[in-house]
Design an enzyme around this catalytic site. Structure first.
Site, PDB file in Angstrom:
ATOM      1  NE  ARG A 195     -35.186 -20.517 -31.904  1.00 43.39           N
ATOM      2  CZ  ARG A 195     -35.213 -20.390 -33.223  1.00 43.39           C
ATOM      3  NH1 ARG A 195     -34.963 -19.201 -33.761  1.00 43.39           N
ATOM      4  NH2 ARG A 195     -35.484 -21.419 -33.986  1.00 43.39           N
ATOM      5  CB  SER A 247      -0.881  -0.040   1.255  1.00 43.77           C
ATOM      6  OG  SER A 247      -1.359   1.245   1.562  1.00 43.77           O
TER       7      SER A 247
END
Lengths: 373, 373, 373, 373
Positions: D285, D246
């Site tokens: 479908r 960091s």
């Protein structure tokens, strides 16, 4: 997202994409500078580079400031301040685009409600014809759903994030609260009572509001595709420009907009569930749950916009067939009017004579919609 | 739910159970009678019989009125009017019970925030010690999370349902809107602009608010179980009455309340996802999505109550070890104070000298909580 | 679960309820005793008492052994050994009941496929008539879906759990592995390579298989309710005993079984998501994620059984109207046969002349189903 | 996905992106041609153009063949044949990349299990130290989880799709079944018994297997981040190249790989829930549920790959601190050895004397892993 433009309008895709995120991150740094009396200039920044560099730190903000010339960039801030504020800026910039599409949907529903206030059609419960209603009442219900969802979206507070590494603003010394207030003002975001690094109520609330908005649109799309069935034939999406057609089956008029709306809504639900699941974040900054939010939020925004845009198109070009609605009412040979006959005590009742408060409900809905605006 | 009492307090289990639903259904019929000038008397009704009879109609309301003596029972209503209004009544009766537990959680967080306003502890990001913060600030963040979630719960409008078979109130003739208004007043529920048989925004909103409330509680529980780890030792749930103990491992002090809270929150998320997924309902009444709501709503309410109750117990009996918090700050041999030294320019900085706005944030939170009440 | 019997057959409700769990827990203790050469006798145990006592330990197993007279009860085991093994026993005892309902669904699908192998109907894509197909092919597809889902359910290994407090079987000394093997044999559960206290793949797999099974049933129910629409009228659920009727609308034939199936499937998805979300469990035993499984697993089992039972009833009593299927094919005035004319080069083509491999596909499906059994 | 490279390795991102989809679609058309004796040449195709054109048809396959010169392209196929087969090809090409990362994870777990077979550490239940175990046994459990999840992934059948507009292969006349078989062979995908346009078991199964795999990885990541806590300190991810550092807090060693793994797993769960929710597709479908799959499947694949890659990196560079594990065992001042003393009857028991079958379990796991390969 493969084939993103199939689902999401380009403007909304751009507002939730890589470049929009980086712009929002830069806007945070510039505003944070201004809030501390610094005038900064952002270098060119590549999203892909931020992402790559982020693999060693776990977020794309870490590499953001390495190329800046000035001192004081990022002072007092932590990576999560950048990302969270950027997320809120991305949301604030995308929500009006989504809102414009929702406005279009609401306007179309309002038009249909007014125009078909007295157009009789079959009310269907459990997909069986039950009693007569009007297409206007159906559209008025759609309108109310959009308005209710819109209110939830508008109610989400978008707040700036600034807490520094521990959420205490320690690196800003005595200036902490003042810088926080100025930063919020600079970015026109709300100022939170406390940093919210691991208090994600507003993020989850935004996700939930998006899922509810998308679900409200899906309800309309569901009705459209059912009404557009070959055997029902009460509406059809526009066929302009070959829309809804099929190369091998030219007779078809597919409810394409409705289908895309439904697909988008499913995606929003999935993304929103990630945000709800991310409420439990550890201590002062999380290892995983927070990082999961960026994609989920972007996708929830983009796909809600996609759902709204597809449905708006579908409704704007919608063809309505009142005669078919009327004909369908006769399919049961009058059986559907049984309750009407029993209640009214008449032997012959026309559907239009048994619409109860349908018209009044439409008027109430249109009025409520007017008042909302 | 196997072992329901393990997770849900008896009062909340009762408020969301079979009998509570039937009572709410009966209350609907009685109020609908009153709204039409009828004084009705409900016969004894068995939930199980309603359920069994419901298998041939798809809902438990159909068999509700068969045993009533008076004419006019259920006049103008459809099964979904009964069930939806009952759902709202169940919610309205359960939410205060949940609210009382949430009040308890908030009160405990507030106490901890005030009491430990200046108790230093390590802020942890990605589960690594980062900088000092205070336990008060952590608790203040918990408090804000509960308050924010509570506001979302309180904002959900609970509305009466009355539309009749087609949502037009046709069977009530000209009286439809008047009966609707009177029914809402009788039951002290809001009157909707339109029937909402297939516009489920408010149901999904309630589910989302419950999931967010439960998630906010889970965040607190997560912090508790992390702080209670053997190696961290900063808090412990009460050991009173053998709580948290283990028959084979008597040295253990398990964070039982935190664990139950987390388990409940997971269940709420699952139930809430069912409600969000149920937004798309067909036409005027749905075949499946609606029927999925009853259990999901009951469970979301019950388990949110369970999460709140378990966490309230955990917080009420919480033992806090400030000396351990202080000792943990020293574990890194001062490394954690690196930023403090750099920013302040001093060689030696005490954690208590680098708490920034922590205290001010606590004060802001307590003030905001006071104002909320 | 309010109105459980509306959704879940009594036998399946019983197999997943409190008493079934306690019985399975007792069976574990008895078998563990036998595996160590002990003959034990279980006292009467009340589920509610276990639940209440469990509030201070976080699980209902802790209080299980307090009333037993013999020494050696529970020797070597930890609470999670009891609960996990009980969960697997509950699953093993419920799955055959679900399986019997799935068998019934498959048998009905098979009958319909064979019977209507050559019954022409419209294939619908995006809910628009596309080309002719056969009802037999549709039913054959349903059958394959049930079979595929069934295979997934059958593939889930159900394993005994025994690890002791740390998963090392330390309290059993040198006998650990032998006792583990004997316990597995006693209970006819698989022996795991290692204890799986926090390796929940099989639990999540079971949840996923149940959600997929329920979803496969939902697909059939969705087709049924669409085919049963007033305007389509190709099938109807049985009206025997007033089923599907409506007191106020006697002409209706509601697809009640389909609706209940869909509602159950939604609940299974919610429960299954809890199990998938519970994969990440801490260290050697989790604080929250594990405890969330019991209710989710019970509900996923019960509601999958409910979905299967409701659909089996719907299919067993299904009325099929081939003439209406044929009539619907003519609704487009021949447009639907456009591709057929183009491909065959004929001016007039009958639907039955353009069914391609539909019949062969049905035969393949029936054969595959036969082979599976 | 914003900042995709932060989460997903470039190769896996490419395999699931736009271009990979278009390549797979082209491969389908070429293979379909070969299966019918045609040699085709694909023109250049832009994914964005397919997406844009797809807005009027609802899928990107419709525009795929417009630029091809040869006759016979796409003969007998429908858009969904293209998309479904392409989805399976995308999966088949991405799964080995994911598999390689999973192999890496498994190898690392295996190494740790072997290396630390006898390294004592505290077993933790509900995050409290319970009894001694070994780090080897923990790693062996991780290994089994990855192997079990891997088996589920490997078991998903990937099948070609070819049914034509109605799923009957009508346009192929008598050649239908033969072309189907040749197409499957050409593409090295399984041949289905029937087209599966609306029978989505295998898609949902793939989604579930990916979610379970990601969840198994998350379990490991969760343990890593808990062990890496400042106060526990038993492992650390590599600090090479500044990883886990960091900028403002240089003392930190963030568990970056673990955090990214957890974030990815959350995303996979969200995407997988979309696929499970898409099982119910209408008739031949679907209008919406099918279209929702493309993004969800791509994302589930990409993020599972991301989870595996991040965890593999974390494990490959993992530093293990056995002395700290040993020291942590002493934190309770011997209380943790209470059961050991009671069971063994000794006053002093070393942790290494009370490990039960830990070593044997490790051996069993390594053996099972060997056999699996």
């Amino acid at each position: 997202m493969p084939f993103e433009e199939l689902f999401v309008p380009p403007q909304i895709a751009a507002a939730t994409g890589d470049d929009a995120w980086v712009q929002a991150m830069v806007d945070f740094e510039l505003a944070l500078g201004r809030a501390q009396g610094l005038v900064l200039t952002a270098p060119a920044i590549s999203p892909a580079e931020l992402a790559r560099a982020g693999r060693s730190t776990g977020n794309p903000a870490a590499a953001l400031v390495s190329g800046w010339d000035e001192d004081g960039v990022h002072r007092g801030a932590t990576s999560q301040d950048v990302m969270d504020t950027a997320a809120m800026l991305v949301a604030r910039r995308t929500l009006p685009l989504i809102g414009a599409e929702l406005d279009g949907v609401a306007a179309a529903c309002g038009r249909l409600a007014a125009q078909h206030r007295d157009t009789p059609m079959a009310a269907r419960t459990l997909l069986q014809q039950a009693l007569p209603t009007t297409f206007g009442l159906k559209a008025a219900g759609w309108l109310m759903g959009v308005d209710e969802a819109r209110d939830l979206l508008d109610a989400v507070p978008l707040r700036v994030q600034l807490g520094g590494a521990a959420g205490t603003l320690a690196a800003l010394g005595a200036d902490g609260l003042a810088v926080l207030a100025r930063l919020a003002a600079e970015l026109e975001l709300e100022e939170p009572v406390l940093p919210w690094h691991t208090r994600r109520v507003r993020v989850a609330q935004l996700g939930a509001a998006l899922a509810i908005a998308a679900g409200s649109l899906e309800k309309i799309a569901l009705d459209l595709k059912l009404m557009a069935q070959t055997e029902v034939g009460e509406v059809a999406e526009s066929a302009e420009g070959g829309r809804g057609g099929s190369s091998t089956l030219p007779h078809k008029r597919n409810p394409v907009g409705a289908a895309l709306t439904i697909a988008c809504a499913a995606g929003v639900r999935g993304a929103s569930s990630v945000l709800t699941g991310a409420l439990a974040q550890e201590h002062e900054r999380a290892a995983g749950a927070w990082q999961a939010e960026w994609e989920a939020l972007s996708r929830a925004l983009a796909l809600t916009g996609g759902a709204a845009a597809s449905l708006r198109e579908a409704l704007d070009g919608l063809e309505v067939f009142p005669e078919r609605m009327r004909a369908n009412l006769d399919l049961t040979g009058g059986l559907i009017m049984g309750e009407a006959k029993r209640v009214t005590g008449k032997d012959v009742v026309e559907p239009t004579d048994y619409l109860g408060s349908a018209g009044a409900f439409v008027d109430r809905a249109l009025e409520a919609h007017e008042e909302r605006r």
